[in-house]
Design a protein around this motif. Structure first.
Motif, PDB file in Angstrom:
ATOM      1  N   PHE A 655       0.846  -1.672  -0.501  1.00 16.67           N
ATOM      2  CA  PHE A 655      -0.073   0.282   0.099  1.00 16.67           C
ATOM      3  C   PHE A 655       0.618   0.796  -0.302  1.00 16.67           C
ATOM      4  N   LEU A 656       1.914   1.725   0.758  1.00 15.84           N
ATOM      5  CA  LEU A 656       2.990   1.744   0.573  1.00 15.84           C
ATOM      6  C   LEU A 656       3.393   2.825  -0.060  1.00 15.84           C
ATOM      7  N   GLU A 657       3.842   1.456  -0.609  1.00 17.55           N
ATOM      8  CA  GLU A 657       4.743   1.482  -2.066  1.00 17.55           C
ATOM      9  C   GLU A 657       4.007   1.879  -3.390  1.00 17.55           C
ATOM     10  N   GLU A 658       2.553   1.414  -3.462  1.00 14.53           N
ATOM     11  CA  GLU A 658       2.231   2.325  -4.582  1.00 14.53           C
ATOM     12  C   GLU A 658       1.379   2.891  -4.422  1.00 14.53           C
ATOM     13  N   SER A 659       1.073   3.600  -3.061  1.00 13.99           N
ATOM     14  CA  SER A 659       0.667   4.806  -2.946  1.00 13.99           C
ATOM     15  C   SER A 659       1.288   6.059  -3.458  1.00 13.99           C
ATOM     16  N   ILE A 660       2.750   5.645  -2.719  1.00  9.67           N
ATOM     17  CA  ILE A 660       3.938   6.980  -2.782  1.00  9.67           C
ATOM     18  C   ILE A 660       4.356   6.542  -4.407  1.00  9.67           C
ATOM     19  N   ASP A 661       4.420   6.386  -5.411  1.00  5.07           N
ATOM     20  CA  ASP A 661       4.824   5.797  -6.837  1.00  5.07           C
ATOM     21  C   ASP A 661       3.741   6.525  -7.407  1.00  5.07           C
ATOM     22  N   GLU A 662       2.061   6.249  -7.303  1.00  8.95           N
ATOM     23  CA  GLU A 662       1.672   7.375  -8.219  1.00  8.95           C
ATOM     24  C   GLU A 662       1.234   8.269  -7.681  1.00  8.95           C
ATOM     25  N   GLY A 663       1.813   9.260  -6.274  1.00  3.60           N
ATOM     26  CA  GLY A 663       1.876  10.178  -5.687  1.00  3.60           C
ATOM     27  C   GLY A 663       2.753  11.256  -6.204  1.00  3.60           C
ATOM     28  N   THR A 664       3.609  10.184  -6.554  1.00  6.41           N
ATOM     29  CA  THR A 664       5.068  11.166  -6.865  1.00  6.41           C
ATOM     30  C   THR A 664       5.329  11.054  -8.582  1.00  6.41           C
ATOM     31  N   GLN A 665       4.261  10.510  -9.155  1.00  8.83           N
ATOM     32  CA  GLN A 665       4.836  11.185 -10.460  1.00  8.83           C
ATOM     33  C   GLN A 665       5.071  12.404 -11.663  1.00  8.83           C
ATOM     34  N   TRP A 666       4.669  13.813 -10.348  1.00 11.62           N
ATOM     35  CA  TRP A 666       4.226  15.190 -10.931  1.00 11.62           C
ATOM     36  C   TRP A 666       6.229  15.028 -10.646  1.00 11.62           C
ATOM     37  N   VAL A 667       7.020  14.394 -10.333  1.00  7.94           N
ATOM     38  CA  VAL A 667       8.359  14.642  -9.680  1.00  7.94           C
ATOM     39  C   VAL A 667       9.512  14.839 -10.689  1.00  7.94           C
ATOM     40  N   VAL A 668       8.828  13.638 -12.182  1.00  8.19           N
ATOM     41  CA  VAL A 668       9.747  13.673 -13.002  1.00  8.19           C
ATOM     42  C   VAL A 668       9.926  14.741 -13.904  1.00  8.19           C
ATOM     43  N   TRP A 677      13.856  18.091  -3.348  1.00  8.81           N
ATOM     44  CA  TRP A 677      14.276  17.141  -2.382  1.00  8.81           C
ATOM     45  C   TRP A 677      13.502  18.136  -1.108  1.00  8.81           C
ATOM     46  N   ALA A 678      13.771  19.022  -0.357  1.00 10.30           N
ATOM     47  CA  ALA A 678      12.801  19.329   0.426  1.00 10.30           C
ATOM     48  C   ALA A 678      11.260  19.093  -0.088  1.00 10.30           C
ATOM     49  N   LEU A 679      10.524  19.367  -1.292  1.00  8.57           N
ATOM     50  CA  LEU A 679       9.007  19.256  -1.730  1.00  8.57           C
ATOM     51  C   LEU A 679       9.019  17.678  -1.342  1.00  8.57           C
ATOM     52  N   VAL A 680       9.572  17.283  -2.193  1.00  6.62           N
ATOM     53  CA  VAL A 680       9.582  14.967  -2.147  1.00  6.62           C
ATOM     54  C   VAL A 680       9.488  15.270  -0.353  1.00  6.62           C
ATOM     55  N   ARG A 681      10.602  15.598   1.000  1.00  6.81           N
ATOM     56  CA  ARG A 681      10.962  14.913   1.717  1.00  6.81           C
ATOM     57  C   ARG A 681       8.886  15.312   2.607  1.00  6.81           C
ATOM     58  N   GLN A 682       8.903  16.605   2.258  1.00  6.87           N
ATOM     59  CA  GLN A 682       7.616  17.077   2.893  1.00  6.87           C
ATOM     60  C   GLN A 682       5.758  16.474   2.696  1.00  6.87           C
ATOM     61  N   THR A 683       6.012  15.907   1.213  1.00 11.23           N
ATOM     62  CA  THR A 683       5.385  15.510   0.866  1.00 11.23           C
ATOM     63  C   THR A 683       4.921  13.944   1.094  1.00 11.23           C
ATOM     64  N   GLY A 723      20.867  12.151 -13.503  1.00 17.95           N
ATOM     65  CA  GLY A 723      19.146  11.954 -13.499  1.00 17.95           C
ATOM     66  C   GLY A 723      18.421  11.353 -12.110  1.00 17.95           C
ATOM     67  N   ARG A 724      18.988  11.010 -11.403  1.00 19.87           N
ATOM     68  CA  ARG A 724      19.022   9.934 -10.163  1.00 19.87           C
ATOM     69  C   ARG A 724      18.203  10.975  -9.142  1.00 19.87           C
ATOM     70  N   LEU A 725      17.940  11.155  -8.346  1.00 17.63           N
ATOM     71  CA  LEU A 725      16.327  11.316  -7.527  1.00 17.63           C
ATOM     72  C   LEU A 725      16.362  10.874  -6.511  1.00 17.63           C
ATOM     73  N   ILE A 726      17.007  10.304  -5.213  1.00 15.32           N
ATOM     74  CA  ILE A 726      17.218   9.265  -4.368  1.00 15.32           C
ATOM     75  C   ILE A 726      16.487   9.746  -3.078  1.00 15.32           C
ATOM     76  N   CYS A 727      15.399   8.940  -2.745  1.00 19.72           N
ATOM     77  CA  CYS A 727      14.838   9.362  -1.537  1.00 19.72           C
ATOM     78  C   CYS A 727      15.020   8.244  -0.920  1.00 19.72           C
ATOM     79  N   VAL A 728      15.127   7.658   0.642  1.00 17.24           N
ATOM     80  CA  VAL A 728      14.838   7.032   1.375  1.00 17.24           C
ATOM     81  C   VAL A 728      14.251   6.870   2.657  1.00 17.24           C
TER      82      VAL A 728
END
Length: 754
Positions: A655-668, A677-683, A723-728
């Protein structure tokens, strides 16, 4: 950057901050199995209750022939009881499931039932008439001329009642006058009908069931000509004005002239030589004299016979629409017509069949043949199309009926018989063979008006194999079997109920492991003992599937008997119910199993000692507890990795992986810098905070429940350059209280000093 090149006021929209992530659904299920009917091509179909499933895919399946049944049921490694699939679907909805995508499995050799129409002209009798009656009411007069010899048939057994001749008609009411009385009574409810000329066996139109299987033999089809539009004929522009007047004096019977009141338009100088009037719905040719003292004399050159006419009787002019026979007429509303359209011209005393060749400016329509020599403005041009009716009675109860109106007979575009049925009908498809635009050669069955699709329909269950369940990948919308579930991204839980074949269950597990957004529930073979179920479990090691034991006992509504069914359908329904009521983080266990026999709804009794052997191996037991009912008593996956041994933990991460995957497509393709990076962290932090507050994550504070890192510590210059953005992200899931332990000890009483 916006450009400001001239003075003025500029209104701009600015992003307010991080974009919210919406959690994906976890309760949408997908199942693959054999059904009575339903589409075998295209994407899996969504059903939201069992009634909708029955409407689309049919009811319960009977047990197949013993040879086919035993070949599947007695195969310990590649077998199954696939005919129990509808009962598993019912179990899903009984236990709280709300959304299910179904992919039908059919044998590669299964055939659709079919039937072929010949040609002829038939019209159903729509009102009862007694023997000797000289008036009949018919469903339509398309293809008739108004002076036809027709045969009357009894609809129940297609026996001829007699032959009659039509002498007059009223097309608007579908009423005909007969020259002689009926030889016997006719009844509309019996399906009595009239037939013009013998029927021909020349194939014109072939109908087939919308999907393969013997179910199609219960489908009936009827196609009838119908009038889609009745368009007025316009008068010739050279005909002059219209007038309506009344008799100024009494006219004796068979009088050769009459006197009428002078009215505007009734002037021989403004009228052609050929003038016609309507009196008492009869048409008469007249010559017009000059008005005298407010009166005008109209003379009948043909000396017609008529009754006595009283003063005040209406006399109305009717204008000619054509100046002699020719292929053209002016038609009001000609935009309703189209090239190749079949039409019927009703002049009041004759019906003529015409085909539209061209539609010209000023409402001029050209036909493929000459019109009658005299066509008046009272005539109507009827656009002839067709109506298709289908009906199907489910042997298990219920019925489906469909009606498609105003269909063009020729062609396969939308709006035609073949095109409309292909896109809209749940029951039939049509193929044009040798169609004629002549309504007198309309598609007609050999007898009666309904055609049963009695040819070819075969389920071919003998040719069904495990490969049909696994399926093939022909691309989006063309996949089959388990592979077709890939077309539906919303599916979060999946199963192939009743099939324990290793090939099928391995394919289902592989499907989940490759997509990484869904979880499988597997079924064991029926009748296994404790040793047998442990042996069955041994080949599996996956964190994307769970196994439940034993089978369940339910009532089969089609037979009224109790049968054993696979547990996957009921269990997936419990998954969906738990997700909706509590959340995906709640283990789908210690939940009552609904829709099974009570008591005795579990096929084999599983005791605590039995489960002591099963639970450590990831086999979830279904057990009965006095005063608690029949419950799911296990929540383990088939994984050897202890980090993923619980179903709810695995599904929470899906659930977490799919939600984050679909909810952050705008980052590409956004600029990969600190602001992003700050916006991704906060999102992501905002989303995980919501998840934590719902109780899905452990920790008294959000910092204890999760962390999100996306900065220079997670990315190197090489990552950024490529072109890699890595979020842990790290989350602390809640684990189920599988073992509840209370330690009790004796306590020595200590005296109290006062």
């Amino acid at each position: 950057m916006p450009e400001y090149l001239s003075p003025g006021v500029y209104v701009e929209e600015v992003d307010a901050g991080p974009r919210p992530i919406a959690g994906v659904s976890t309760s949408t299920a997908g199942m693959v199995g054999v059904t009575q009917r339903g589409p075998t091509d295209g994407k899996p179909k969504l059903v939201t209750n069992f009634l909708e499933f029955r409407t689309t895919f049919g009811g319960f399946l009977p047990e197949p022939d013993p040879a086919i049944r035993d070949a599947w049921a007695e195969d310990p490694t590649e077998g199954g009881r696939w005919w129990l699939f509808p009962l598993a679907v019912k179990g899903f909805f009984d236990n709280g499931g709300q959304r299910l995508y179904v992919k039908r499995v059919a044998s590669a050799t299964a055939q659709a039932a079919s039937g072929t129409f010949g040609t002829g002209l038939v019209s159903a009798i729509t009102r009862d008439a007694a023997a000797g009656a000289k008036v009949l009411e018919l469903a339509h007069l398309v293809g008739f001329t108004g002076a036809d010899e027709v045969k009357v048939f009894r609809g129940s057994d297609n026996v001829e009642i007699g032959t009659v001749t039509i002498t007059a008609y009223d097309a608007g009411k579908g009423r005909v006058t007969l020259g002689t009385g009926l030889a016997a009574e006719v009844k509309a409810a019996r399906g009595d009908y009239v037939q013009k000329a013998p029927r021909a066996a020349t194939p014109s139109l072939r109908f087939s069931a919308s999907s393969p299987g013997s179910w199609g033999k219960a489908v009936q089809v009827r196609i009838t000509p119908s009038v889609s539009a009745s368009l007025p004929v316009l008068p010739d522009p050279n005909e002059g004005p219209l007038f309506v007047t009344a008799l100024a004096a009494e006219a004796a019977a068979d009088a050769t002239s009459i006197v009428v009141n002078a009215v505007p338009g009734l002037d021989p100088d403004d009228l052609p030589d050929d003038v016609w009037v309507l009196i008492n719905e009869r048409r008469f040719q007249v010559t017009v004299a000059q008005p005298e003292a407010g009166k005008v004399t109209l003379t009948f050159p043909d000396s017609p016979t008529h009754a006595l006419w009283k003063p005040g009787l209406t006399v109305r002019r009717v204008r000619l629409a054509n100046a002699g026979a020719g292929p053209k007429l002016r038609i009001s509303g000609s935009s309703r017509l189209y090239e190749g359209a079949a039409a019927q011209l009703d002049t009041g005393d004759r019906l003529s069949t015409l085909n539209v060749v061209a539609i010209e400016p000023d409402d001029v329509v050209t036909f493929d043949a000459d019109t009658p020599a005299q066509v008046f403005e009272t005539a109507r041009l009827q656009l002839v199309e067709s109506t298709v009716d289908t009906r199907f009675t489910d042997p298990g109860g219920g019925s489906v009926t469909e009606t498609f109106r105003n269909l063009r007979l020729v062609g396969d575009a939308p709006g035609t018989v073949t095109g409309t049925l292909a896109s809209q009908s749940r029951l039939v498809r049509a193929t044009a063979l040798d169609l004629s635009t002549d309504p007198a050669e309309f598609p007609t069955p050999a007898t009666g008006s309904w055609l049963s699709l009695a040819d070819d329909g075969d389920d071919a269950f003998g040719g069904l194999d495990v490969g049909d369940f696994v399926g093939t990948d022909g691309g989006s919308g063309k996949r089959t079997g388990i592979v077709a579930l890939e077309d539906i991204d919303e599916v979060a839980i999946c199963a192939v109920p009743g099939v324990w074949a290793g090939t099928v269950e391995s394919a289902l597990v592989t499907h989940c492991e490759q997509l990484k957004d869904r979880f499988a529930v597997l079924d064991p073979r029926d009748g296994l003992d404790i040793e047998g179920i442990q042996e069955f479990r041994e080949p599996f090691d996956t964190k994307y599937a769970a196994l439940y034991y034993p089978w369940l006992v339910v009532n089969d509504p089609s037979t009224g008997k109790f049968v054993e069914v696979p547990p996957s359908g009921h269990v997936i329904g419990i998954y969906a119910r738990t997700d909706v009521e509590r959340g995906v983080h709640k283990a789908p266990a210690n939940a009552v199993i609904r829709g099974i026999r009570s008591p005795g709804g579990i096929a084999q009794d599983v005791t605590k000692r039995h489960q002591d052997l099963l639970n450590p191996k990831g086999i979830n037991a279904l057990r009965f507890f006095p005063n608690l009912g029949q419950r799911v008593w296990g929540a383990r996956t088939l994984s050897s990795d202890t980090s993923w041994k619980y179903v709810n933990v695995r599904r929470l991460f899906l659930f977490l992986e799919e939600s984050i995957d679909e909810g952050t497509q705008w980052v590409v393709f956004e600029p990969n810098d600190e602001s992003l990076w700050a916006l991704v962290r906060q999102t992501i932090a905002n989303f995980l905070t919501t998840v934590w507050r719902s109780g899905a994550l452990a920790g008294t504070t959000a910092d204890e429940a999760f962390f999100v890192q996306c900065d220079r510590s997670t990315m190197t210059d090489d990552d950024i350059a490529n072109g890699r953005l890595i979020c842990v992200i790290g989350v602390a899931p809640v684990f189920p209280a599988e073992f509840v332990i209370f330690r009790i000890q004796q306590k020595t009483r200590e005296p109290q000093l006062v």
